[in-house]
Scaffold this active site. Structure first.
Site, PDB file in Angstrom:
ATOM      1  N   HIS A   1       5.030 -11.262  -1.930  1.00  0.00           N
ATOM      2  CA  HIS A   1       5.219  -9.979  -2.608  1.00  0.00           C
ATOM      3  C   HIS A   1       6.217  -9.068  -1.877  1.00  0.00           C
ATOM      4  CE1 HIS A   1       4.316  -6.599  -5.148  1.00  0.00           C
ATOM      5  NE2 HIS A   1       3.932  -5.874  -4.116  1.00  0.00           N
TER       6      HIS A   1
ATOM      7  N   LYS B   1      -7.249   0.156  -6.221  1.00  0.00           N
ATOM      8  CA  LYS B   1      -6.968  -0.736  -7.349  1.00  0.00           C
ATOM      9  C   LYS B   1      -7.603  -2.093  -7.071  1.00  0.00           C
ATOM     10  CE  LYS B   1      -2.398   0.772  -8.803  1.00  0.00           C
ATOM     11  NZ  LYS B   1      -1.065   0.215  -9.036  1.00  0.00           N
TER      12      LYS B   1
ATOM     13  N   ASN C   1       6.283   2.508  -6.121  1.00  0.00           N
ATOM     14  CA  ASN C   1       6.895   1.368  -6.808  1.00  0.00           C
ATOM     15  C   ASN C   1       8.360   1.156  -6.438  1.00  0.00           C
ATOM     16  OD1 ASN C   1       4.577   0.629  -8.109  1.00  0.00           O
ATOM     17  ND2 ASN C   1       4.961   1.942  -9.879  1.00  0.00           N
TER      18      ASN C   1
ATOM     19  N   HIS D   1       9.090  -7.158  -9.200  1.00  0.00           N
ATOM     20  CA  HIS D   1       8.178  -7.809 -10.146  1.00  0.00           C
ATOM     21  C   HIS D   1       8.914  -8.791 -11.043  1.00  0.00           C
ATOM     22  CE1 HIS D   1       4.891  -4.515  -9.816  1.00  0.00           C
ATOM     23  NE2 HIS D   1       4.615  -5.551  -9.052  1.00  0.00           N
TER      24      HIS D   1
ATOM     25  N   HIS E   1       9.868  -2.235  -6.700  1.00  0.00           N
ATOM     26  CA  HIS E   1       8.959  -3.067  -7.486  1.00  0.00           C
ATOM     27  C   HIS E   1       9.481  -3.413  -8.873  1.00  0.00           C
ATOM     28  CE1 HIS E   1       6.292  -2.275  -4.183  1.00  0.00           C
ATOM     29  NE2 HIS E   1       5.305  -2.955  -4.729  1.00  0.00           N
TER      30      HIS E   1
ATOM     31  N   ARG F   1       2.331   8.804  -7.648  1.00  0.00           N
ATOM     32  CA  ARG F   1       2.041   7.463  -7.134  1.00  0.00           C
ATOM     33  C   ARG F   1       3.129   6.464  -7.523  1.00  0.00           C
ATOM     34  NH1 ARG F   1      -4.100   5.176  -6.722  1.00  0.00           N
ATOM     35  NH2 ARG F   1      -3.598   3.068  -6.132  1.00  0.00           N
TER      36      ARG F   1
ATOM     37  N   ARG G   1     -23.120  -2.974 -12.447  1.00  0.00           N
ATOM     38  CA  ARG G   1     -22.367  -1.741 -12.762  1.00  0.00           C
ATOM     39  C   ARG G   1     -21.818  -1.031 -11.526  1.00  0.00           C
ATOM     40  NH1 ARG G   1     -26.700  -1.177 -16.348  1.00  0.00           N
ATOM     41  NH2 ARG G   1     -26.111  -1.834 -18.443  1.00  0.00           N
TER      42      ARG G   1
ATOM     43  N   GLU H   1       6.601  -3.810   2.730  1.00  0.00           N
ATOM     44  CA  GLU H   1       5.904  -2.610   2.237  1.00  0.00           C
ATOM     45  C   GLU H   1       5.936  -1.488   3.276  1.00  0.00           C
ATOM     46  OE1 GLU H   1       4.919  -2.044  -0.718  1.00  0.00           O
ATOM     47  OE2 GLU H   1       4.535  -3.966  -1.694  1.00  0.00           O
TER      48      GLU H   1
ATOM     49  N   LYS I   1       0.695   6.131   2.349  1.00  0.00           N
ATOM     50  CA  LYS I   1       0.113   5.727   1.065  1.00  0.00           C
ATOM     51  C   LYS I   1      -1.073   6.631   0.713  1.00  0.00           C
ATOM     52  CE  LYS I   1      -1.489   2.207  -2.010  1.00  0.00           C
ATOM     53  NZ  LYS I   1      -1.573   0.838  -2.435  1.00  0.00           N
TER      54      LYS I   1
ATOM     55  N   GLU J   1      -2.966   7.219 -10.707  1.00  0.00           N
ATOM     56  CA  GLU J   1      -1.597   6.799 -11.012  1.00  0.00           C
ATOM     57  C   GLU J   1      -1.003   7.456 -12.261  1.00  0.00           C
ATOM     58  OE1 GLU J   1      -0.917   2.508 -11.467  1.00  0.00           O
ATOM     59  OE2 GLU J   1       0.566   2.724  -9.897  1.00  0.00           O
TER      60      GLU J   1
HETATM   61  N1  LIG Z   1      -4.744  -3.537  -5.008  1.00  0.00           N
HETATM   62  C1  LIG Z   1      -3.516  -3.174  -4.719  1.00  0.00           C
HETATM   63  O1  LIG Z   1      -3.174  -1.989  -4.723  1.00  0.00           O
HETATM   64  C2  LIG Z   1      -2.513  -4.210  -4.340  1.00  0.00           C
HETATM   65  C3  LIG Z   1      -1.269  -3.855  -3.792  1.00  0.00           C
HETATM   66  C4  LIG Z   1      -0.386  -4.861  -3.398  1.00  0.00           C
HETATM   67  C5  LIG Z   1      -0.742  -6.199  -3.555  1.00  0.00           C
HETATM   68  N2  LIG Z   1      -1.959  -6.511  -4.106  1.00  0.00           N
HETATM   69  C6  LIG Z   1      -2.379  -7.907  -4.268  1.00  0.00           C
HETATM   70  O2  LIG Z   1      -2.493  -8.472  -2.972  1.00  0.00           O
HETATM   71  C7  LIG Z   1      -2.281  -9.866  -3.064  1.00  0.00           C
HETATM   72  C8  LIG Z   1      -1.346 -10.282  -1.969  1.00  0.00           C
HETATM   73  O3  LIG Z   1      -1.979  -9.978  -0.744  1.00  0.00           O
HETATM   74  P1  LIG Z   1      -1.540 -10.666   0.623  1.00  0.00           P
HETATM   75  O4  LIG Z   1      -0.074 -10.545   0.768  1.00  0.00           O
HETATM   76  O5  LIG Z   1      -2.428 -10.123   1.666  1.00  0.00           O
HETATM   77  O6  LIG Z   1      -1.785 -12.212   0.327  1.00  0.00           O
HETATM   78  P2  LIG Z   1      -3.038 -13.184   0.532  1.00  0.00           P
HETATM   79  O7  LIG Z   1      -4.322 -12.495   0.391  1.00  0.00           O
HETATM   80  O8  LIG Z   1      -2.773 -14.371  -0.341  1.00  0.00           O
HETATM   81  O9  LIG Z   1      -2.859 -13.636   2.053  1.00  0.00           O
HETATM   82  C9  LIG Z   1      -1.709 -14.362   2.426  1.00  0.00           C
HETATM   83  C10 LIG Z   1      -2.094 -15.664   3.159  1.00  0.00           C
HETATM   84  O10 LIG Z   1      -2.528 -15.358   4.476  1.00  0.00           O
HETATM   85  C11 LIG Z   1      -3.813 -15.934   4.716  1.00  0.00           C
HETATM   86  N3  LIG Z   1      -4.464 -15.048   5.663  1.00  0.00           N
HETATM   87  C12 LIG Z   1      -4.981 -13.822   5.436  1.00  0.00           C
HETATM   88  N4  LIG Z   1      -5.343 -13.250   6.580  1.00  0.00           N
HETATM   89  C13 LIG Z   1      -5.052 -14.130   7.554  1.00  0.00           C
HETATM   90  C14 LIG Z   1      -5.181 -14.099   8.965  1.00  0.00           C
HETATM   91  N5  LIG Z   1      -5.591 -13.006   9.606  1.00  0.00           N
HETATM   92  N6  LIG Z   1      -4.814 -15.193   9.669  1.00  0.00           N
HETATM   93  C15 LIG Z   1      -4.331 -16.292   9.026  1.00  0.00           C
HETATM   94  N7  LIG Z   1      -4.149 -16.369   7.702  1.00  0.00           N
HETATM   95  C16 LIG Z   1      -4.524 -15.293   6.978  1.00  0.00           C
HETATM   96  C17 LIG Z   1      -4.439 -16.005   3.357  1.00  0.00           C
HETATM   97  O11 LIG Z   1      -5.504 -16.924   3.340  1.00  0.00           O
HETATM   98  C18 LIG Z   1      -3.248 -16.429   2.515  1.00  0.00           C
HETATM   99  O12 LIG Z   1      -3.017 -17.799   2.655  1.00  0.00           O
HETATM  100  C19 LIG Z   1      -1.743 -10.142  -4.470  1.00  0.00           C
HETATM  101  O13 LIG Z   1      -2.783 -10.693  -5.248  1.00  0.00           O
HETATM  102  C20 LIG Z   1      -1.371  -8.762  -4.988  1.00  0.00           C
HETATM  103  O14 LIG Z   1      -1.514  -8.654  -6.378  1.00  0.00           O
HETATM  104  C21 LIG Z   1      -2.828  -5.562  -4.492  1.00  0.00           C
END
Ligand SMILES: NC(=O)c1ccc[n+]([C@@H]2O[C@H](COP(=O)([O-])OP(=O)(O)OC[C@H]3O[C@@H](n4cnc5c(N)ncnc54)[C@H](O)[C@@H]3O)[C@@H](O)[C@H]2O)c1
Length: 362
Positions: free
Chosen positions: A265, A143, A245, A252, A248, A241, A121, A185, A227, A237
């Site tokens: 992304h 999130k 977007n 999306h 986005h 907030r 929990r 971003e 942010k 949200e």
């Molecule tokens: N929670 C939120 O508010 C929020 C907001 C935006 C995106 N997201 C989520 O985030 C995810 C995308 O995140 P991301 O862009 O970080 O992608 P990711 O986590 O897939 O990382 C991108 C790539 O880089 C590699 N990597 C990470 N750190 C590294 C480093 N220091 N050196 C070498 N390689 C490294 C990872 O293994 C991966 O292959 C999606 O799932 C998206 O839905 C969440």
């Protein structure tokens, strides 16, 4: 090092940003109210690079560690992976006093955060984001989620970390495409809220792309602060907030139409911002000069400013917000660099014209 304090309804947390912070993680954990047992969640790309330094730091601070390395990739942000982590935690008899540390990008942060929110929990959660995108965006705001076969991020919660440790040094091993995606971003934050920051990005972009640690610290601190300020006002949200977007709505749609296989992304968001800026200009909200500045910065950052998906396909799948008037999709449109607002009443013709202008024949 920069320290950002996030104030929320119930408590808050600190975001630490700087170079070479990973080796001090154990020390920072000691400043938190957590037990002596830690579940470290990472993937098989990040783990082999940074796992050792993190483990050494945590163990030498007196913690016992359970270390879980999942395969790399968005396709593993699932309930199955969460179950694997629950099993590892239960098998190691981790109780409610344990804490979860996410070491990786947004995928690991979202998944480990979901596990922290639901294991027993809810147990304490610490984010160690290692991509630019996760340092300025996904690690902030609480999130957490996993994907479902019927939709991305469909199973999740709001769950705040106790600490975010953003080591800009980890970006040196990040593929350049991921750096550029994160910049999408970062630029978005400048456009929606801070014209001075946008100017700063224009001036220093080349050095930022060279990963100058001092500049990165400055950029991540300012982007994260923007942010944080928005999230503090609207933790769950309901209102402001939505500004985050910007780019986005179309972004999306592009990600969905290409099955998340074509765009990172931040790239999809960049193309979405280009379309939104065209809409803003066509509606007389934004000057041509400001739109061109945005496009030029995105282009210099190596981000897409056009797209190849069919315009009609995009229009067909645009999300229709329940609160939006007459079922129009919701758009965030800038009025100038540094200011934007949410619109629920954009006519379909305006959307179509902007999409057609930014569509690339391929
Ligand atoms: N929670 C939120 O508010 C929020 C907001 C935006 C995106 N997201 C989520 O985030 C995810 C995308 O995140 P991301 O862009 O970080 O992608 P990711 O986590 O897939 O990382 C991108 C790539 O880089 C590699 N990597 C990470 N750190 C590294 C480093 N220091 N050196 C070498 N390689 C490294 C990872 O293994 C991966 O292959 C999606 O799932 C998206 O839905 C969440």
């Amino acid at each position: 090092m920069k320290i950002l304090q996030v104030k929320l309804g119930q408590g808050g947390y600190r975001i630490l940003i700087g170079d070479n912070l990973l080796s001090d993680l154990g020390k920072y954990l000691q400043s938190l109210q957590i037990g002596r047992r830690i579940l470290v969640v990472t993937n098989d790309t990040v783990g082999p690079i940074y796992g050792n330094v993190v483990l050494k730091s945590i163990k030498s601070a007196g913690y016992e560690v359970v270390y879980e390395e999942l395969p790399d990739g968005e396709i593993y942000k699932t309930l199955d992976s969460a179950k694997e982590l629950y099993t590892a935690a239960l098998s190691a008899h981790l109780g409610r006093e344990c804490a979860v540390v996410a070491l990786g990008g947004g995928v690991i942060g979202d998944l480990a955060g979901f596990v922290a929110a639901t294991y027993m929990r809810g147990v304490p959660f610490i984010q160690v984001p290692t991509t630019l995108l996760s340092q300025v965006d996904s690690s902030i705001g609480g999130k957490v989620a996993v994907n479902h076969p019927l939709g991305k991020n469909m199973i999740g919660s709001f769950y705040q970390p106790l600490l975010v440790l953003a080591d800009v040094g980890t970006l040196r091993s990040l593929p350049v495409r991921e750096v550029r995606s994160g910049l999408g971003e970062v630029i978005k934050h400048g456009v929606i809220a801070n014209a001075d920051f946008f100017d700063f990005l224009e001036i220093h972009l080349d050095k930022i792309l060279d990963l100058d640690p001092d500049l990165l610290t400055e950029v991540i601190d300012t982007a994260a602060r923007i942010k944080v300020e928005i999230v503090e006002k609207d933790e769950k949200e309901h209102g402001q907030r939505a500004l985050l977007n910007f780019g986005h709505t179309i972004g999306h749609a592009l990600e969905t139409l290409t099955d998340y296989q074509v765009y990172r992304h931040g790239e999809a968001v960049a193309a979405g911002m280009a379309v939104a800026a065209t809409m803003a200009e066509n509606l007389g909200l934004m000057s041509d000069t400001d739109r061109v500045r945005l496009i030029a910065l995105l282009d210099r950052a190596g981000l897409p400013i056009s797209f190849a998906c069919a315009v009609d396909e995009i229009i067909k799948i645009l999300p229709r917000d329940k609160k939006a008037a007459a079922g129009h999709p919701r758009f965030v449109l800038p009025s100038e660099v540094g200011h934007a607002a949410v619109y629920d009443d954009i006519e379909a013709g305006v959307v179509k014209a902007a999409l057609e202008k930014n569509h690339r024949q391929s």
